[in-house]
Design a protein around this motif. Structure first.
Motif, PDB file in Angstrom:
ATOM      1  N   LEU A  42       0.869  -1.136   0.005  1.00  0.00           N
ATOM      2  CA  LEU A  42      -0.319   0.139  -0.473  1.00  0.00           C
ATOM      3  C   LEU A  42       0.747   1.426  -0.223  1.00  0.00           C
ATOM      4  CD1 LEU A  42      -2.620   1.333   0.680  1.00  0.00           C
ATOM      5  CD2 LEU A  42      -2.376   1.680   2.721  1.00  0.00           C
ATOM      6  N   VAL A  43       0.890   2.350  -0.739  1.00  0.00           N
ATOM      7  CA  VAL A  43       1.225   3.590  -0.864  1.00  0.00           C
ATOM      8  C   VAL A  43       0.624   4.556  -0.839  1.00  0.00           C
ATOM      9  CG1 VAL A  43       2.558   5.411  -2.510  1.00  0.00           C
ATOM     10  CG2 VAL A  43       3.362   2.556  -2.912  1.00  0.00           C
ATOM     11  N   GLN A  44       0.457   5.456   0.209  1.00  0.00           N
ATOM     12  CA  GLN A  44      -0.400   6.665   0.286  1.00  0.00           C
ATOM     13  C   GLN A  44       0.234   7.583   0.485  1.00  0.00           C
ATOM     14  OE1 GLN A  44      -2.506   5.999   4.513  1.00  0.00           O
ATOM     15  NE2 GLN A  44      -1.114   4.459   4.506  1.00  0.00           N
ATOM     16  N   LYS A  45      -0.759   9.212  -0.650  1.00  0.00           N
ATOM     17  CA  LYS A  45       0.378   9.871  -0.405  1.00  0.00           C
ATOM     18  C   LYS A  45      -1.161  11.068  -0.841  1.00  0.00           C
ATOM     19  CE  LYS A  45       1.814  11.480  -4.464  1.00  0.00           C
ATOM     20  NZ  LYS A  45       2.754  12.076  -5.549  1.00  0.00           N
ATOM     21  N   PHE A  46      -0.712  12.215  -0.403  1.00  0.00           N
ATOM     22  CA  PHE A  46      -1.648  13.102   0.322  1.00  0.00           C
ATOM     23  C   PHE A  46      -1.621  14.584  -1.001  1.00  0.00           C
ATOM     24  CE2 PHE A  46      -1.838  10.271   3.488  1.00  0.00           C
ATOM     25  CZ  PHE A  46      -2.941  10.387   3.380  1.00  0.00           C
ATOM     26  N   ARG A  47      -2.803  14.756  -1.787  1.00  0.00           N
ATOM     27  CA  ARG A  47      -3.046  16.356  -2.791  1.00  0.00           C
ATOM     28  C   ARG A  47      -2.992  17.320  -1.791  1.00  0.00           C
ATOM     29  NH1 ARG A  47      -5.818  16.010  -8.737  1.00  0.00           N
ATOM     30  NH2 ARG A  47      -3.818  17.797  -7.941  1.00  0.00           N
ATOM     31  N   SER A  48      -1.875  18.497  -2.253  1.00  0.00           N
ATOM     32  CA  SER A  48      -2.371  19.923  -1.889  1.00  0.00           C
ATOM     33  C   SER A  48      -2.611  21.103  -2.278  1.00  0.00           C
ATOM     34  CB  SER A  48      -0.754  20.163  -1.386  1.00  0.00           C
ATOM     35  OG  SER A  48       0.073  20.481  -2.043  1.00  0.00           O
ATOM     36  N   ILE A  49      -4.801  19.547  -1.974  1.00  0.00           N
ATOM     37  CA  ILE A  49      -5.685  21.113  -1.843  1.00  0.00           C
ATOM     38  C   ILE A  49      -6.313  21.938  -1.200  1.00  0.00           C
ATOM     39  CG2 ILE A  49      -7.551  21.170  -3.682  1.00  0.00           C
ATOM     40  CD1 ILE A  49      -6.727  19.209  -5.268  1.00  0.00           C
ATOM     41  N   ARG A  50      -6.706  22.741  -1.566  1.00  0.00           N
ATOM     42  CA  ARG A  50      -7.154  23.272  -0.299  1.00  0.00           C
ATOM     43  C   ARG A  50      -8.974  23.411  -0.827  1.00  0.00           C
ATOM     44  NH1 ARG A  50      -3.910  27.847   3.228  1.00  0.00           N
ATOM     45  NH2 ARG A  50      -2.005  26.953   1.884  1.00  0.00           N
ATOM     46  N   PHE A  51      -9.596  22.550   0.603  1.00  0.00           N
ATOM     47  CA  PHE A  51     -10.984  22.038   0.099  1.00  0.00           C
ATOM     48  C   PHE A  51     -12.063  22.767   1.557  1.00  0.00           C
ATOM     49  CE2 PHE A  51      -9.134  18.885  -2.643  1.00  0.00           C
ATOM     50  CZ  PHE A  51     -10.454  19.016  -3.496  1.00  0.00           C
ATOM     51  N   ARG A  52     -12.632  22.890   1.441  1.00  0.00           N
ATOM     52  CA  ARG A  52     -13.654  23.362   1.656  1.00  0.00           C
ATOM     53  C   ARG A  52     -15.170  22.583   2.066  1.00  0.00           C
ATOM     54  NH1 ARG A  52     -12.477  27.773   4.166  1.00  0.00           N
ATOM     55  NH2 ARG A  52     -14.761  28.975   5.089  1.00  0.00           N
ATOM     56  N   THR A 101     -10.777  21.922   5.627  1.00  0.00           N
ATOM     57  CA  THR A 101     -10.199  20.828   6.186  1.00  0.00           C
ATOM     58  C   THR A 101      -9.222  20.275   5.474  1.00  0.00           C
ATOM     59  OG1 THR A 101     -10.629  18.470   6.336  1.00  0.00           O
ATOM     60  CG2 THR A 101     -11.915  19.686   3.366  1.00  0.00           C
ATOM     61  N   ARG A 102      -8.517  19.910   6.050  1.00  0.00           N
ATOM     62  CA  ARG A 102      -7.092  18.983   5.654  1.00  0.00           C
ATOM     63  C   ARG A 102      -7.264  17.843   6.275  1.00  0.00           C
ATOM     64  NH1 ARG A 102      -6.517  23.282   9.110  1.00  0.00           N
ATOM     65  NH2 ARG A 102      -6.530  22.260  10.621  1.00  0.00           N
ATOM     66  N   SER A 103      -8.563  16.967   6.054  1.00  0.00           N
ATOM     67  CA  SER A 103      -8.560  16.210   6.252  1.00  0.00           C
ATOM     68  C   SER A 103      -7.961  14.536   5.049  1.00  0.00           C
ATOM     69  CB  SER A 103      -9.859  15.381   6.243  1.00  0.00           C
ATOM     70  OG  SER A 103     -10.135  13.969   6.761  1.00  0.00           O
ATOM     71  N   PRO A 104      -6.527  13.224   5.368  1.00  0.00           N
ATOM     72  CA  PRO A 104      -7.055  12.705   4.677  1.00  0.00           C
ATOM     73  C   PRO A 104      -7.759  11.859   3.634  1.00  0.00           C
ATOM     74  CG  PRO A 104      -6.023  12.104   6.611  1.00  0.00           C
ATOM     75  CD  PRO A 104      -7.015  13.209   6.903  1.00  0.00           C
ATOM     76  N   LEU A 105      -9.232  11.903   4.461  1.00  0.00           N
ATOM     77  CA  LEU A 105     -10.223  11.351   3.885  1.00  0.00           C
ATOM     78  C   LEU A 105     -10.437  11.722   2.215  1.00  0.00           C
ATOM     79  CD1 LEU A 105     -12.343  10.526   6.720  1.00  0.00           C
ATOM     80  CD2 LEU A 105     -10.598   9.164   5.387  1.00  0.00           C
ATOM     81  N   VAL A 106     -10.409  13.821   2.566  1.00  0.00           N
ATOM     82  CA  VAL A 106     -10.776  14.225   1.229  1.00  0.00           C
ATOM     83  C   VAL A 106      -9.379  14.539   0.218  1.00  0.00           C
ATOM     84  CG1 VAL A 106     -10.911  16.929   0.501  1.00  0.00           C
ATOM     85  CG2 VAL A 106     -11.825  15.722   3.094  1.00  0.00           C
ATOM     86  N   THR A 107      -8.248  14.256   0.697  1.00  0.00           N
ATOM     87  CA  THR A 107      -7.098  14.295  -0.886  1.00  0.00           C
ATOM     88  C   THR A 107      -6.522  13.162  -0.898  1.00  0.00           C
ATOM     89  OG1 THR A 107      -5.290  14.868   1.646  1.00  0.00           O
ATOM     90  CG2 THR A 107      -6.679  17.016   0.190  1.00  0.00           C
ATOM     91  N   PRO A 108      -7.056  12.183  -0.833  1.00  0.00           N
ATOM     92  CA  PRO A 108      -6.301  11.315  -0.763  1.00  0.00           C
ATOM     93  C   PRO A 108      -5.444  10.761  -1.723  1.00  0.00           C
ATOM     94  CG  PRO A 108      -8.319  10.288  -1.152  1.00  0.00           C
ATOM     95  CD  PRO A 108      -7.763  11.449  -0.546  1.00  0.00           C
TER      96      PRO A 108
END
Length: 136
Positions: free
Chosen positions: A31-41, A47-54
């Motif tokens: 399993l490889v994980q990374k997260f995008r740095s997009i600012r969502f509301r 939100t900075r939740s990893p559930l939103v930017t995976p």
């Protein structure tokens, strides 16, 4: 034991190519994980939740020919959907879903799932190349 070491090395190289953190799950999946740095509301709240930017990538069960089931998922902005879809399809990666996870988010967050059966490092290189159309 050497098979586990080689699977771990393969997983770490898979992660390096994709630019994320790799680990072997307890059931033997890389399993490889990374997260995008997009600012969502969501609902008006930042939100900075990893559930939103995976961005998640896996491979499992490498066969005698070095091929495995490879899976991926990424968050996208709406305008990134068609360019990424085109790039993945050019590389013979099957796009299986494009959908939302959230309601009332800004900007619109969409999620794409994709898959292939091929050597994991080939999949990782293709995905890295296709992801060049994403905005960071």
């Amino acid at each position: 034991m050497s098979q586990r070491i080689s699977r771990n090395r393969l997983c770490q190289e898979f992660a390096r190519i994709l630019g994320g953190q790799g680990s072997i799950t307890e059931n033997g999946v890389c399993l490889v994980q990374k997260f995008r740095s997009i600012r969502f509301r969501i609902l008006g709240r930042p939100t900075r939740s990893p559930l939103v930017t995976p961005q998640f990538f896996t491979f499992e069960d490498v066969d005698s020919r070095g091929r495995a089931l490879n899976l991926g998922e990424t968050v996208l902005l709406q305008e990134e959907i068609n360019p990424l879809l085109t790039e993945l399809r050019k590389r013979d990666i099957i796009v299986t879903a494009v959908h939302n996870h959230w309601l009332f988010e800004e900007p619109r967050a969409m999620y794409m799932h994709f898959e292939s059966i091929e050597p994991p490092l080939d999949f990782a290189r293709k995905v890295r190349s296709a992801f060049r159309v994403l905005r960071g």
